[in-house]
Write a protein that holds these residues in place. Structure first.
Motif, PDB file in Angstrom:
ATOM      1  N   ILE A 282      84.514  -1.614  37.309  1.00  0.00           N
ATOM      2  CA  ILE A 282      85.063  -2.948  37.578  1.00  0.00           C
ATOM      3  C   ILE A 282      84.920  -3.874  36.372  1.00  0.00           C
ATOM      4  N   GLY A 283      84.331  -3.380  35.319  1.00  0.00           N
ATOM      5  CA  GLY A 283      84.225  -4.203  34.123  1.00  0.00           C
ATOM      6  C   GLY A 283      83.774  -3.364  32.942  1.00  0.00           C
TER       7      GLY A 283
ATOM      8  N   VAL B 150      80.556  -1.713  33.917  1.00  0.00           N
ATOM      9  CA  VAL B 150      80.098  -2.188  35.220  1.00  0.00           C
ATOM     10  C   VAL B 150      80.814  -1.381  36.314  1.00  0.00           C
TER      11      VAL B 150
ATOM     12  N   ALA C 244      77.368  -4.699  41.968  1.00  0.00           N
ATOM     13  CA  ALA C 244      77.971  -4.361  40.675  1.00  0.00           C
ATOM     14  C   ALA C 244      76.816  -3.846  39.820  1.00  0.00           C
TER      15      ALA C 244
ATOM     16  N   VAL D 220      75.284 -15.129  38.953  1.00  0.00           N
ATOM     17  CA  VAL D 220      75.082 -13.732  39.314  1.00  0.00           C
ATOM     18  C   VAL D 220      73.586 -13.474  39.503  1.00  0.00           C
TER      19      VAL D 220
ATOM     20  N   THR E 255      74.927  -8.930  41.713  1.00  0.00           N
ATOM     21  CA  THR E 255      75.842  -9.376  42.771  1.00  0.00           C
ATOM     22  C   THR E 255      77.239  -8.844  42.496  1.00  0.00           C
ATOM     23  N   TYR E 256      77.883  -8.327  43.513  1.00  0.00           N
ATOM     24  CA  TYR E 256      79.273  -7.885  43.359  1.00  0.00           C
ATOM     25  C   TYR E 256      80.198  -9.043  43.720  1.00  0.00           C
ATOM     26  N   ALA E 257      81.027  -9.417  42.761  1.00  0.00           N
ATOM     27  CA  ALA E 257      82.006 -10.492  43.000  1.00  0.00           C
ATOM     28  C   ALA E 257      83.353  -9.835  43.304  1.00  0.00           C
TER      29      ALA E 257
ATOM     30  N   LEU F 158      83.486 -15.266  37.785  1.00  0.00           N
ATOM     31  CA  LEU F 158      84.029 -14.364  38.812  1.00  0.00           C
ATOM     32  C   LEU F 158      84.163 -15.127  40.130  1.00  0.00           C
TER      33      LEU F 158
ATOM     34  N   THR G 111      78.768 -14.966  35.223  1.00  0.00           N
ATOM     35  CA  THR G 111      78.143 -13.708  34.848  1.00  0.00           C
ATOM     36  C   THR G 111      78.046 -13.579  33.331  1.00  0.00           C
TER      37      THR G 111
HETATM   38  N1  ADE Z   1      82.834  -7.230  36.543  1.00  0.00           N
HETATM   39  C1  ADE Z   1      81.791  -7.452  35.766  1.00  0.00           C
HETATM   40  N2  ADE Z   1      80.736  -7.851  36.487  1.00  0.00           N
HETATM   41  C2  ADE Z   1      81.137  -7.898  37.768  1.00  0.00           C
HETATM   42  C3  ADE Z   1      80.520  -8.276  38.985  1.00  0.00           C
HETATM   43  N3  ADE Z   1      79.257  -8.679  39.020  1.00  0.00           N
HETATM   44  N4  ADE Z   1      81.240  -8.216  40.108  1.00  0.00           N
HETATM   45  C4  ADE Z   1      82.519  -7.819  40.049  1.00  0.00           C
HETATM   46  N5  ADE Z   1      83.164  -7.466  38.946  1.00  0.00           N
HETATM   47  C5  ADE Z   1      82.478  -7.503  37.802  1.00  0.00           C
END
Ligand code: ADE
Length: 306
Positions: A29-30, A37, A50, A86, A103-105, A155, A165
């Protein structure tokens, strides 16, 4: 006070280090220069996180150990949860990697949403500016300067509240450092940040303070309101020249109240930026006409993105 005895299951869980096998790793996701990530699920609780994974060898090779340690230390200081920052739940490692459980955003970054809607409505711009102000009040009260604030590092959680974050460039402001801005120009920080959001003092003196985050806030508010960054150019050098000359233009139709707010943040002299000399941070910012009608003690739910 006597510490509680460690026999409860809850305490045992806090003490026991997690391992990669405690999670099911999902999609990426990153991605950054030194980390990837992943979305991950805690096997026991099914809760989503995350997980930032860093390759030890890569960090050592690129001499980034200090930044990684700083990020962990900053997130630990921020351990007392703030809704808009975060949270670091745990860290662990195996022979080749470091893992930060965060934390998942769920709703991606602000950049994606600005691009999707071209620009934010006045209501959205001021709501998210208010959340950013509360987040900065919290960070700065802990003497933490983010130093790389930008829409990619903001995020949105499942309810479309912001989560700031990437504390890899953050700095912990030392005691007395704040008071010595004018006098101690010899003490320099190394360059960090992103060209379009970097402050003039960082470019001139390689120095950043809380006011540098307020400069970045000015750039972000400009971008939310117009869909464009205030300082752009074909190369970093050209962007830096524009920042140092304060060379930017508001597009036609830019909201007048937002314009006044941005102009009070995008000020070359850090000490003259809105809020910098507040005895109660950031009361001067909160009182700006852009926020008339906003209750900073209860922002309520976010307006629908538009
Ligand atoms: N991409 C990078 N960090 C993230 C996070 N904490 N939640 C969702 N996407 C992300």
């Amino acid at each position: 006070m006597t510490p509680p005895n460690n026999s409860s299951q809850e305490t045992q869980e806090i003490i026991k280090k997690k391992t990669p096998s405690d999670f099911i790793f999902g999609k990426v996701i990153g991605e950054g220069s030194f980390s990837t990530v992943y979305l991950a699920k805690d096997v026991q609780t099914n809760k989503e996180f995350a997980i930032k994974v860093l390759e030890k060898a890569h960090i050592i090779r690129e001499k980034k150990t200090e930044y990684v340690m700083r990020e962990k230390e900053v997130l630990r200081i921020l351990g007392n949860p703030c809704q808009y920052i975060v949270q670091l739940y745990s860290t662990f490692q195996d022979s080749s990697r470091l893992y930060f459980v965060l934390t998942y955003a769920r709703n991606g970054d602000m950049c994606k949403h600005i691009n999707l809607y071209k620009k934010f409505s006045f209501e959205c711009t001021r709501y998210y500016t208010s959340e950013l102000v509360l987040a900065l009040e919290y960070l700065h009260s802990k003497n933490i300067i983010h130093r790389d604030l930008k829409p990619e590092n903001i995020l949105f959680d499942q309810n479309f509240h912001i989560i700031i974050t990437d504390f890899g460039s953050a700095k912990i402001q030392e005691k007395n450092e704040e008071k010595s801005i004018e006098t101690d120009k010899k003490r320099k920080n190394s360059f960090v940040g992103t060209a379009q959001f970097v402050s003039p003092e960082m470019l001139q003196e390689c120095k950043s303070t809380k006011a540098s985050d307020l400069w970045a806030l000015g750039c972000i508010v400009f971008q939310m309101s117009s869909g464009q960054m205030p300082f752009t150019g074909g190369s970093e050098y050209l962007i830096f020249q524009k920042i140092l000359k304060l060379e930017y233009k508001f597009p036609d139709g830019f909201n007048e109240r937002v314009k006044d707010f941005v102009e009070k943040l995008l000020v070359i002299e850090p000490n003259k930026r809105l809020g910098v000399s507040d005895s109660t941070p950031y009361s001067e910012i909160r009182q700006h006409e852009m926020f008339h009608g906003i209750d900073f003690n209860n922002l309520g739910p976010p307006p629908k993105l538009s």
